[in-house]
Design a protein around this motif. Structure first.
Motif, short mmCIF file in Angstrom:
data_model
loop_
_atom_site.label_atom_id
_atom_site.label_comp_id
_atom_site.label_asym_id
_atom_site.label_seq_id
_atom_site.Cartn_x
_atom_site.Cartn_y
_atom_site.Cartn_z
N VAL A 260 3.52 5.69 -13.17
CA VAL A 260 2.90 4.77 -12.21
C VAL A 260 3.93 3.75 -11.77
O VAL A 260 4.79 3.32 -12.56
CB VAL A 260 1.66 4.06 -12.80
N GLY A 261 3.88 3.38 -10.52
CA GLY A 261 4.85 2.41 -10.02
C GLY A 261 4.35 1.72 -8.77
O GLY A 261 3.43 2.20 -8.09
N CYS A 262 5.00 0.61 -8.45
CA CYS A 262 4.64 -0.15 -7.26
C CYS A 262 5.87 -0.88 -6.77
O CYS A 262 6.58 -1.51 -7.57
CB CYS A 262 3.50 -1.12 -7.60
N TRP A 263 6.15 -0.78 -5.49
CA TRP A 263 7.28 -1.51 -4.91
C TRP A 263 6.99 -1.78 -3.44
O TRP A 263 6.05 -1.23 -2.86
CB TRP A 263 8.59 -0.74 -5.09
N THR A 264 7.80 -2.66 -2.88
CA THR A 264 7.67 -3.01 -1.46
C THR A 264 8.58 -2.10 -0.65
O THR A 264 9.75 -1.90 -1.01
CB THR A 264 8.06 -4.48 -1.23
N SER A 265 8.03 -1.54 0.43
CA SER A 265 8.79 -0.60 1.25
C SER A 265 8.74 -1.03 2.70
O SER A 265 7.67 -1.35 3.23
CB SER A 265 8.21 0.82 1.12
N ALA A 266 9.90 -1.02 3.35
CA ALA A 266 9.98 -1.35 4.77
C ALA A 266 9.44 -0.22 5.64
O ALA A 266 9.27 -0.40 6.85
CB ALA A 266 11.42 -1.66 5.15
N GLU A 267 9.16 0.94 5.03
CA GLU A 267 8.72 2.11 5.79
C GLU A 267 7.21 2.16 6.00
O GLU A 267 6.72 3.03 6.72
CB GLU A 267 9.18 3.39 5.07
N VAL A 268 6.45 1.28 5.36
CA VAL A 268 5.00 1.30 5.52
C VAL A 268 4.55 -0.03 6.13
O VAL A 268 5.17 -1.08 5.94
CB VAL A 268 4.28 1.54 4.18
N THR A 269 3.45 0.03 6.87
CA THR A 269 2.90 -1.18 7.50
C THR A 269 1.61 -1.63 6.84
O THR A 269 1.08 -2.69 7.16
CB THR A 269 2.63 -0.91 8.99
N SER A 270 1.08 -0.84 5.93
CA SER A 270 -0.10 -1.23 5.16
C SER A 270 0.01 -0.62 3.77
O SER A 270 0.83 0.29 3.53
CB SER A 270 -1.39 -0.76 5.86
N ARG A 271 -0.79 -1.12 2.88
CA ARG A 271 -0.75 -0.64 1.49
C ARG A 271 -0.97 0.86 1.46
O ARG A 271 -1.95 1.38 2.00
CB ARG A 271 -1.83 -1.37 0.70
N THR A 272 -0.06 1.59 0.83
CA THR A 272 -0.09 3.05 0.83
C THR A 272 -0.04 3.56 -0.60
O THR A 272 0.82 3.14 -1.39
CB THR A 272 1.09 3.62 1.63
#
Length: 924
Positions: A783-795
């Protein structure tokens, strides 16, 4: 629990852990593999003998404590993708191969899958990759469950080559069956058992199996699938050839047997042999010469489904880059002078005299003529070969066996390569030979050989231009003579000699050892001119001795000028004696004409020289001219042969126009190719994963100018031991390209290094509890979570392993296969459309732009885990859609089998959730 619960792909719990049931199980005995293990970890359990009851199991969901960063998530994705051996996509077998074939090499595979039974003649040009094409078909039919056993029939000198190719590239482990090995294999079998029923996969010497007694035994126990290499030799006329034809004809009597035949020369100029070969595909094709009109058009259309023939220019339409080098050819002449010229003239005079002296005695004519031909060949080769031939006395029995001598003197069939580099017996009890022996031995031991001098100068030029040449000689004595003379002649160049004296294993080891040298020259006899790939280490060929068979020249050059040659240019040099009338006659009448026909036609047309009559007439003309005899009758015969050869070339051209494969185009094949790469992972995926996995486990890849260095000793002990069992120790040189850089091993997705790394990471991640995996660098997290510049909403991206049962009902036989697929499903909200497959997997690739605070990360992961439960129906629906897509792919490329059976695919639910990752949009 019913037996169906234990069908392939079912999850069970036994012996305190979870297992996947594999193909080959029955209601009482299960063949199983750990859920987190590899193919090598599979075992059997007998349900009634287990102390704890066998129970149905489910795959464990991710635990929020199994945290994974971005790098670990990518590693988990790639490890899952590269560990699967029963992959989805259009082809079942791509997970098992250790080569990334070119798209054009899929054409025979797609053609084969549209036939039932498979009856295919692959007649691609030398070096295009017929072995790879046949191996792909074998692997695919095995993994589809269409066959369980296979045999390769080939000339004896190719047996070891085929065994090595099948093992290294296709994970098929055959047994070699030759005259030398058969007795040993049979000793361990019960009296009623056959090698071919006891050993599921075999590579069989044609010479061993063709006799009537062995042929009957082979036909009785023959596998469902047979590959025949050098198939044209089985349809040609000549001594022993009818036995081969009867063997293949017997194989085709079975209406369900699959047969793939390989040859680079289907058109030998012999119309009857060509159509006899086509008749092995379907008896109707033998009628082609007599049919006309609509019936002929119908037969041609049918044949085009069974016959693929492509020249190198035909591959250009695939636009896959420059796959083959440009061949630059050159002719070099040498002039015999001094003692060498005197010796050669003396031999020619002697040969002309004894041919003329034979008179009308037919037996003596044959004896003398064979002896003179043998002697002329050896003298033209080297003083060492001449001395050896002159010292060797030929028995009357040997002379009477003209069939055996014919091949050795005249550069016979391809399947005689292993023993015809021995100097033929030229000596008799003639006292006149004693002086010639003295001269030959004197010349062999002194310097100044004009032919050798020209070779030395030419090799110096090739080496200066950066080439690593192979020098082909006709005889063993010549090869060793050159080895002694050239050793130490070139600075920092390693010289080695390979001849038919060595076993195939010894020859391969010597070539590989020489390939480790920085710069190299190989001197070889024709034992290496067929079935041995030299393109990885060599890029130039020098014909030190003219072959009297133009096909041999193409075979020699084809060892370096073939698929996988990295140099854009290869060189081929033909050496001949300017004042050698034998060389001149062979060159002008045979070799140059053969080259001209090949250039005009695009494919070679063998000399229509049954019984080598043309060559005998040609050389008699040379000898009679030397003695001042008449040439008229001989010249008329030569003119007749010239006309026959032109006729054969015209027929070959016509046949090529009529039968050339034109059915499958790039647009028919490339979609299947791209689907397969997406399903199993391509070269870039393998390189990225290997570098990151090694780094994760305490090692890494060290880039070289070409290729990489991979130190293995620093890896964890269990990984080190597994690699050691695969022969991988210390620091190894690897390359992800094919062919690999010099001295590097080619690493593809199923290479043991990749397999062990992928399976290790999966085992540690999926097979250990959170407590057990603490501080284990090989535990990637789920399981993981990070911030991505490739998405515009929580994915949310869910990494999945889908398990499907593929059931086939063919010819009254039912089989169930396990098919596994690595894929992903993504969503952004309850109303947004799902992101599936390749697109969802790609969301994990971009590097994170930031690391969210711990409390944000934990809350996002908990919410996503809850969504897995609430969206379970969507996961199941996705698995069902993938099952139907798999069925459509399977049917599309195997449409012919639908005529005698049916297929169905069942998704095994629930899908295995391997990982769960949340991508948060960047907040500016």
């Amino acid at each position: 629990m019913s037996a169906i619960a234990y069908a392939p792909g079912s999850l069970i719990r036994a012996r305190g852990r979870e297992w996947i049931v594999l193909t080959g199980s029955d209601p009482e005995t299960l063949r199983i593999r750990p859920v987190s293990g590899s193919e090598e970890d599979q075992t059997y359990i007998h349900i009634a003998l287990e102390t704890e009851p066998v129970e149905e199991a489910t795959f464990p969901r991710p635990d929020p404590r199994q945290r994974a960063g971005h790098d670990a998530a990518l590693l988990l994705r790639d490890a899952l993708l590269l560990s699967l051996r029963r992959g989805a996509g259009p082809f079942r077998g791509f997970g098992q191969i250790a080569v990334e074939p070119r798209a054009y090499q899929l054409v025979p595979l797609l053609m084969a899958l549209k036939l039932d039974p498979v009856r295919l003649l692959i007649a691609d040009d030398v070096g295009i990759g017929k072995t790879i094409e046949a191996g792909l078909i074998a692997r695919e039919l095995l993994d589809r469950g269409d066959i369980e056993r296979l045999a390769v029939l080939c000339p004896p000198h190719l047996v070891d080559q085929w065994v090595g190719e099948l093992e290294a590239r296709f994970h098929i482990h055959p047994v070699a069956v030759t005259a030398a090995s058969a007795n040993r294999l049979e000793k361990s079998l019960p009296p009623s058992e056959s090698i071919f029923s006891a050993c599921p996969h075999t590579v069989v010497s044609l010479d061993y199996i063709k006799s009537e007694r062995r042929r009957a035994e082979f036909l009785r126990a023959c596998p469902e699938f047979v590959i025949v290499d050098e198939a044209h030799t089985c349809a040609a006329t000549g001594p022993g050839r009818h036995q081969r034809y009867e063997l293949l004809k017997g194989l085709t009597e079975s209406p369900t047997r699959h047969l793939v035949m390989l040859t680079a020369t289907p058109h030998s100029g012999d119309e009857a042999a060509f159509f006899r070969l086509l008749g092995l595909l379907d008896r109707d094709f033998e009628k082609l010469p007599e049919t006309t009109g609509a019936e002929r058009d119908n037969l041609r259309e049918r044949l085009s489904r069974h016959f693929v023939q492509r020249r190198r220019p035909d591959i250009a339409e695939w636009k896959e880059g420059n796959l083959f080098p440009r061949r630059e050819t050159k002719e070099l002449t040498y002039t015999l002078t001094g003692a060498w010229e005197q010796f050669f003239d003396a031999v020619l005079d002697y040969c002309a005299a004894i041919v003329q002296a034979a008179g009308g005695d037919e037996r003596r004519q044959r004896l003398n003529f064979w002896g003179t031909l043998a002697l002329m060949r050896c003298v033209a080769s080297s003083p060492a070969a001449a001395a050896q031939a002159l010292r060797t006395r030929g028995s009357n029995e040997e002379v009477e066996d003209s069939d055996a001598l014919e091949g050795r003197v005249f550069d016979g069939a391809v399947d005689a390569l292993l023993d015809d580099d021995v100097e033929p017996p030229a000596g008799t009890d003639d006292p006149a030979l004693k002086d010639l022996i003295v001269q030959a031995e004197r010349l062999a031991g002194q310097s100044g050989d004009p032919k050798l001098k020209v070779l030395t100068q030419h090799l110096t030029e090739l080496i200066a231009d950066g080439f690593n040449p192979v020098v082909f000689c006709r005889f063993i004595a010549t090869a060793h003579y050159l080895g002694r003379q050239l050793d130490g002649k070139f600075k920092n160049i390693t010289v080695a000699v390979v001849t038919g004296e060595q076993t195939s294993t010894e020859r391969k080891e010597k070539v590989d050892l020489l390939g480790d040298a920085e710069r190299r020259v190989l001197i070889a006899t024709d034992c290496l001119s067929e079935g041995v790939n030299l393109q990885e280490h060599f890029d130039a060929v020098v014909h030190y001795d003219l072959s009297w068979n133009p096909t041999r020249h193409e075979q020699r050059e084809g060892r370096v000028d073939r698929f996988g040659q990295e140099r854009p240019i290869v060189r081929a040099t033909l050496m001949y004696g300017a004042n050698n009338p034998v060389d001149g006659a062979v060159l002008d009448v045979i070799l140059r004409k053969a080259a001209k026909i090949r250039e005009e036609l695009g494919v070679p047309v063998p000399v229509p020289d049954d019984g080598h009559t043309l060559t005998q007439v040609l050389l008699k003309a040379v000898l009679l001219k030397r003695r001042g005899g008449g040439e008229t009758s001989n010249m008329k015969q030569l003119q007749l042969f010239d006309e026959r050869w032109e006729d054969a070339a015209n027929k070959a051209k016509k046949n090529r126009t009529v039968f050339a494969q034109r059915r499958l185009k790039p647009e028919d094949v490339l979609p299947e190719w791209h689907k397969s790469l997406a399903a199993v992972g391509g070269r870039e995926d393998v390189q990225r994963f290997t570098g990151r996995a090694l780094a994760r486990l305490g090692s890494g890849l060290e880039p070289l100018r070409r290729g990489f260095k991979a130190p293995l000793d620093s890896l964890p002990q269990d990984v080190h031991e597994r690699l050691e069992s695969e022969g991988l120790t210390g620091s190894i040189l690897i390359d992800f390209a094919f062919p690999p850089a010099p001295r590097c091993r080619s690493v593809q997705r199923s290479h043991p290094l990749v397999s062990v790394l992928a399976e290790t990471l999966l085992e540690r991640t999926l097979g250990k509890s959170v407590e057990e995996a603490e501080n284990d660098p090989g535990m990637l997290g789920r399981v993981g979570c990070w911030t991505s510049a490739e998405v515009t909403s929580r994915t949310v991206v869910v990494l999945l392993r889908l398990r499907h049962q593929l059931v086939s009902q063919l010819s009254g036989r039912s089989s169930t296969l396990l098919v596994e697929e690595a894929t992903a499903l993504g969503w952004t909200g309850s109303e947004a459309p799902l992101v599936e497959g390749v697109e969802a997997l790609a969301l994990l690739a971009p590097p994170p732009s930031a690391d969210p605070p711990a409390h944000v990360r934990e809350r996002a992961v908990q919410q996503a885990l809850l969504q897995i439960e609430t969206r379970a129906g969507e996961l199941d629906a996705f698995a069902e859609r993938r099952a139907q897509a798999l069925l459509a792919d399977h049917r599309r490329v195997r449409e012919a089998a639908d005529a005698r059976g049916s297929y169905s695919v069942k998704a095994l639910l629930p899908a295995d959730v391997i990982g769960l990752f949340v991508l948060l949009p960047r907040v500016d």
